[in-house]
Every structure is written in structure tokens, then in C-alpha cells.
Design a protein around this motif. Structure first.
Motif, PDB file in Angstrom:
ATOM      1  N   MET A 142       0.928  -1.250  -0.121  1.00 55.70           N
ATOM      2  CA  MET A 142      -0.054  -0.014   0.013  1.00 55.70           C
ATOM      3  C   MET A 142       0.833   1.386  -0.048  1.00 55.70           C
ATOM      4  N   THR A 143       1.686   1.478  -1.070  1.00 50.36           N
ATOM      5  CA  THR A 143       2.576   2.436  -1.109  1.00 50.36           C
ATOM      6  C   THR A 143       2.127   3.723  -1.983  1.00 50.36           C
ATOM      7  N   ARG A 144       0.968   3.567  -3.004  1.00 51.45           N
ATOM      8  CA  ARG A 144       0.405   4.465  -3.505  1.00 51.45           C
ATOM      9  C   ARG A 144      -0.957   4.535  -3.403  1.00 51.45           C
ATOM     10  N   MET A 145      -1.680   5.133  -2.492  1.00 55.05           N
ATOM     11  CA  MET A 145      -3.088   5.171  -2.110  1.00 55.05           C
ATOM     12  C   MET A 145      -3.611   6.523  -2.508  1.00 55.05           C
ATOM     13  N   GLY A 146      -5.192   6.655  -2.443  1.00 53.30           N
ATOM     14  CA  GLY A 146      -5.916   7.681  -2.766  1.00 53.30           C
ATOM     15  C   GLY A 146      -6.477   7.738  -4.112  1.00 53.30           C
ATOM     16  N   GLU A 147      -7.207   8.847  -4.272  1.00 56.43           N
ATOM     17  CA  GLU A 147      -7.838   8.848  -5.698  1.00 56.43           C
ATOM     18  C   GLU A 147      -6.891   9.159  -7.024  1.00 56.43           C
ATOM     19  N   THR A 148      -5.692   9.562  -6.478  1.00 51.34           N
ATOM     20  CA  THR A 148      -4.801   9.816  -7.804  1.00 51.34           C
ATOM     21  C   THR A 148      -3.310   8.978  -7.349  1.00 51.34           C
ATOM     22  N   GLY A 149      -3.365   8.196  -6.354  1.00 44.77           N
ATOM     23  CA  GLY A 149      -2.124   7.431  -6.126  1.00 44.77           C
ATOM     24  C   GLY A 149      -1.036   8.275  -5.450  1.00 44.77           C
ATOM     25  N   GLU A 150      -1.501   9.834  -5.014  1.00 44.83           N
ATOM     26  CA  GLU A 150      -0.535  10.530  -4.299  1.00 44.83           C
ATOM     27  C   GLU A 150      -0.172  10.383  -2.799  1.00 44.83           C
ATOM     28  N   VAL A 151      -0.948   9.543  -2.356  1.00 42.55           N
ATOM     29  CA  VAL A 151      -0.945   9.035  -0.860  1.00 42.55           C
ATOM     30  C   VAL A 151       0.053   8.193  -0.684  1.00 42.55           C
ATOM     31  N   THR A 152       1.335   8.586  -0.471  1.00 42.03           N
ATOM     32  CA  THR A 152       2.604   7.951  -0.441  1.00 42.03           C
ATOM     33  C   THR A 152       2.775   7.457   1.070  1.00 42.03           C
ATOM     34  N   LEU A 153       3.874   6.676   1.396  1.00 41.44           N
ATOM     35  CA  LEU A 153       4.142   6.288   2.679  1.00 41.44           C
ATOM     36  C   LEU A 153       4.383   7.493   3.598  1.00 41.44           C
ATOM     37  N   ASP A 154       5.013   8.493   2.804  1.00 41.37           N
ATOM     38  CA  ASP A 154       5.501   9.829   3.695  1.00 41.37           C
ATOM     39  C   ASP A 154       4.094  10.755   3.889  1.00 41.37           C
ATOM     40  N   VAL A 155       3.058  10.445   2.865  1.00 42.09           N
ATOM     41  CA  VAL A 155       2.121  11.239   3.272  1.00 42.09           C
ATOM     42  C   VAL A 155       1.385  10.428   4.325  1.00 42.09           C
ATOM     43  N   ALA A 156       1.213   9.081   4.425  1.00 42.17           N
ATOM     44  CA  ALA A 156       0.537   8.615   5.458  1.00 42.17           C
ATOM     45  C   ALA A 156       1.085   8.924   6.739  1.00 42.17           C
ATOM     46  N   ARG A 157       2.372   8.885   6.953  1.00 44.94           N
ATOM     47  CA  ARG A 157       3.303   9.286   8.069  1.00 44.94           C
ATOM     48  C   ARG A 157       2.921  10.520   8.393  1.00 44.94           C
ATOM     49  N   ALA A 158       2.775  11.517   7.510  1.00 43.14           N
ATOM     50  CA  ALA A 158       2.436  12.830   7.997  1.00 43.14           C
ATOM     51  C   ALA A 158       1.086  13.124   8.725  1.00 43.14           C
ATOM     52  N   ALA A 159       0.289  12.355   7.951  1.00 44.41           N
ATOM     53  CA  ALA A 159      -1.054  12.239   8.496  1.00 44.41           C
ATOM     54  C   ALA A 159      -1.252  11.766   9.648  1.00 44.41           C
ATOM     55  N   LEU A 160      -0.367  10.678  10.218  1.00 41.81           N
ATOM     56  CA  LEU A 160      -0.728   9.778  11.616  1.00 41.81           C
ATOM     57  C   LEU A 160       0.258  10.887  12.473  1.00 41.81           C
ATOM     58  N   GLU A 161       1.377  11.234  11.896  1.00 40.39           N
ATOM     59  CA  GLU A 161       1.878  12.645  12.745  1.00 40.39           C
ATOM     60  C   GLU A 161       1.053  13.463  13.490  1.00 40.39           C
ATOM     61  N   GLY A 162       0.271  13.934  12.489  1.00 43.29           N
ATOM     62  CA  GLY A 162      -0.747  15.247  12.779  1.00 43.29           C
ATOM     63  C   GLY A 162      -1.849  14.862  13.496  1.00 43.29           C
ATOM     64  N   ALA A 163      -1.968  13.434  13.611  1.00 40.26           N
ATOM     65  CA  ALA A 163      -3.203  12.976  14.474  1.00 40.26           C
ATOM     66  C   ALA A 163      -2.741  12.505  15.904  1.00 40.26           C
ATOM     67  N   ALA A 164      -1.320  12.482  15.910  1.00 40.78           N
ATOM     68  CA  ALA A 164      -0.779  12.059  17.412  1.00 40.78           C
ATOM     69  C   ALA A 164      -1.357  12.792  18.390  1.00 40.78           C
TER      70      ALA A 164
END
Length: 385
Positions: free
Chosen positions: A363-385
Motif C-alpha cells: 500500500m505505497t500509492r493510495m488515494g484517488e490519484t495515487g498521491e498518498v505515499t508512505l510519507d504522506v501517510a506518516r505525515a497524516a498519522l503524525e498530525g493525529a498524534a
């Protein structure tokens, strides 16, 4: 609007007293397996109503399906189906019971290890046993779609599969059967349905006015009636609207002809598999933070969402976007669902395992355009910490 192929064969029996009608929908000669979760359906009379409707048939039962149904438990149900030559399955419960029943329906007719259904994304599923549903917990929409999510406890993996062979033939939606639900399950159900809509609506514009307006109506209904359901558990009209909204949120209709995201769900599944959080809890954690991280890509739809759902129409655009995301978080919390990892005793040290699991599962390219990379996923989780 994109091209689409929409098909939904599930018959809906909606309203008080509809359980008795399943006697006319389940073949009289059927060997029926009734699947359910805990003991609440016995305490509130649903089990007795179902058994009365099935009178005259050979009926078996299988209980104990978990809130995140596991292949370990469902394999026991598959063995029962084969041993007793069951030819009709009736799921009585919420999304987990229905998802588990779909897995049993497909797995019972499969020569291979049933877990391969998840590994092969249901490409090896050619047929399934017929399914009926008596819904007791509105949340996932599984009662009117072809999808299921199953966990393998041994390896801490949680995957989804989709197959048109597992559409329920019918689903009974009786709002009175939800009156005794605990507040936690009601809140979780509302959040789950809300995020289902958002994963199909909050993407990139596709000039699909019908789908957008339909999605916005569902979101507004959840915002209006979610808190009312907690305040007045036996308000029939409120429960009826929530039940139908949750079904429509994921029966395929609002997702036709539009891009779909599902990155929040994908990340959420890993949180559940690793840390045992409720599905809706993971969605409430990930979605608001993901919207902040991806506000540039989703800017046009975020502004539309701010105006049409939260009536935020004037002032600075960035401020409106942030206010809309903040209102979303407030709504989740009003439903009793926390929006931070810390609300569930988790910190930043929980994030690397989630990222590693996403990578291991491809699951390394997620989202409607494949722009949700692992870095994006990490940023989202860090923002929700």
C-alpha cells in the motif's frame, strides 16, 4: 462524470415488523445457518423473531463473530456449513457479522484455503452461497454491497475483498432493532457512515452534480441526526434516517462515476490490525489529519464541503477549509469518538509499525490519484498524534 457500471441486486425490506417477511424469501426447503456476534440479539428479541420467521426449516446457528471478524473464527463456520450441507446463510447483526457471512459464503465453495480470497482480491471466487441479512447496527453498508473486510489474527493483517457473488439477496432494516444499542456503537456507526461518504465525495471534482448533492445530503443527515440518536435512543424517525443513510453511504450509488479515495480506510485497517482499535476510531483519527495534509490536492472539494455541509461561505478560503476540518473533528467527538492517537493511549512510537505494515502489504500509492505515499501517510498519522 466518469463512465460506470452500476449493479445492485439487494432487496431492502425497511421498517418495523419486517423480520417476519423473511419467511417468504428464504426457500422453505433451505438448510439455513444463522450467523451472529454476541448475545444482544437474544436479549432484545431479535433472535426469537428470526427463528419464528424461519419456522419449518432446518436451522443451525453460529455465534461469536468478532467486531473485526477473523479468519480463525470464520473457518469454524465454513466447516459447519460443509458438515451440515448448509445452503443458505442469514447474517443477523452489524457490518462485522455481515462481512464474516460473506466470507463464509464464498469460502465454503472454495477448494483452496479461504484466506486466499483476501490474498487474491477475490479473483478466485466464482460462486457463493446465497445470503440474507437482518441488520441490527447501521454503520458499514455491508447489507447492500459486495464488499467485506476480514482479519487474520495470527499475522495481524486486515484486508478487504469485493465480489458480486456475495451481494445479499435481501436485507431487513428495522430501526426498532437499534434502540438498545450502546452509545459507543451508535457513535461508531455514525462516524463510519460519515467517512464512507467522504471517501467517495472528498476527492477531486468530476462534474458529477447528482453524486455530490446526494453525498452532501447524507452528510447533513448524519450531522443532524447523529447527536439526536444519542439523546433520544427510541426516536423512530431519527433511527430510521440514520439506518437508511448508512446503507446508502456504501451501496455503490454515490461512488458511481466519481474518483474514490479510501486511503483513510487503508491506514485505519492497519491501526485496527496492530492495536485493536474500533474501525470507526481509526477513521476519526486519520481523516481530519489526512485532509489537512492533502488540503492543496482537495482544495476545491474542501471549499465545496465547507459551504454546503457546514455553511461556511465567507471569508478567507484557507480559514474556511480549516474551520470545516475542525467542525468535522468536533462532530466526531460529539459522537463520542476521539480524533487523536493519544485518545486511545497511543503515541508517535505507534506510527512506524503502521507504515511498515502498509509497505509490507504493497500500500505505497493510495488515494484517488495515487498521491498518498508512505510519507504522506506518516505525515497524516503524525498530525493525529
Amino acid at each position: 462524470m466518469h463512465n460506470f457500471d452500476f449493479h445492485n441486486p439487494t432487496r431492502i425490506l425497511f421498517g418495523d415488523g419486517q423480520i417476519e417477511r423473511i419467511g417468504k424469501l428464504v426457500p422453505s426447503e433451505a438448510r439455513v445457518l444463522v450467523l451472529y456476534g454476541g448475545g444482544s440479539i437474544r436479549a432484545n428479541g431479535t433472535f426469537d423473531a428470526v427463528m419464528a420467521a424461519l419456522a419449518g426449516r432446518t436451522v443451525f446457528e453460529f455465534g461469536g463473530i468478532e467486531p473485526n471478524p477473523t479468519v480463525e473464527t470464520l473457518s469454524e463456520a465454513i466447516a459447519l456449513v460443509r458438515r451440515e450441507r448448509v445452503d443458505f446463510l442469514l447474517a443477523v447483526g452489524g457490518g462485522s457479522v455481515i462481512d464474516g457471512t460473506k466470507f463464509v459464503a464464498a469460502g465454503a465453495l472454495l477448494d483452496a484455503d479461504p484466506w486466499t480470497i483476501l490474498e487474491q482480491h477475490a479473483k478466485n471466487v466464482r460462486a457463493a452461497l446465497p445470503i440474507g441479512v437482518v441488520l441490527t447496527l447501521p454503520a458499514t453498508g455491508s447489507e447492500m454491497n459486495a464488499a467485506a473486510v476480514i482479519t487474520r489474527k495470527r499475522t495481524q493483517e486486515k484486508f478487504a475483498f469485493v465480489s458480486r457473488t456475495v451481494y445479499p439477496q435481501f436485507a431487513v432494516l428495522d430501526p426498532t432493532r437499534t434502540y438498545t444499542l450502546p452509545a459507543r456503537q451508535v457513535g461508531n456507526g455514525v462516524v463510519d457512515a460519515f467517512v464512507h461518504v467522504m471517501e467517495q465525495y472528498m476527492t477531486v471534482p468530476a462534474q458529477a452534480k447528482v453524486q455530490d448533492r446526494f453525498a452532501e445530503g447524507l452528510l447533513l443527515t448524519l450531522v443532524e441526526d447523529g447527536p439526536r440518536a444519542l439523546a433520544a435512543p427510541e426516536n423512530y424517525d431519527v433511527r430510521a434516517n440514520l439506518m437508511w443513510t448508512a446503507t446508502l453511504a456504501l451501496n455503490g450509488l454515490i461512488g458511481t462515476g466519481v474518483p474514490q479515495d479510501w486511503s483513510t480506510h487503508t491506514i485505519g485497517h492497519e491501526l485496527t490490525a496492530l492495536y485493536g482499535l474500533d474501525h470507526a476510531q481509526t477513521l476519526a483519527i486519520v481523516l481530519p489529519s489526512m485532509l489537512r495534509v492533502r488540503r492543496a490536492a482537495k482544495r476545491e472539494k474542501l471549499l465545496q464541503y465547507a459551504a454546503r455541509v457546514w455553511d461556511l461561505r465567507t471569508g478567507d478560503e484557507d480559514a474556511r477549509i480549516e474551520a470545516a476540518i475542525g467542525r468535522t473533528e468536533d462532530f466526531f467527538r460529539a459522537m463520542g469518538v476521539g480524533t487523536k492517537l493519544s485518545d486511545y493511549g497511543l503515541g508517535r512510537d505507534a506510527i512506524p509499525a503502521v507504515i511498515a505494515a502498509l509497505e509490507a502489504h504493497g500500500m505505497t500509492r493510495m488515494g484517488e490519484t495515487g498521491e498518498v505515499t508512505l510519507d504522506v501517510a506518516r505525515a497524516a498519522l503524525e498530525g493525529a498524534a
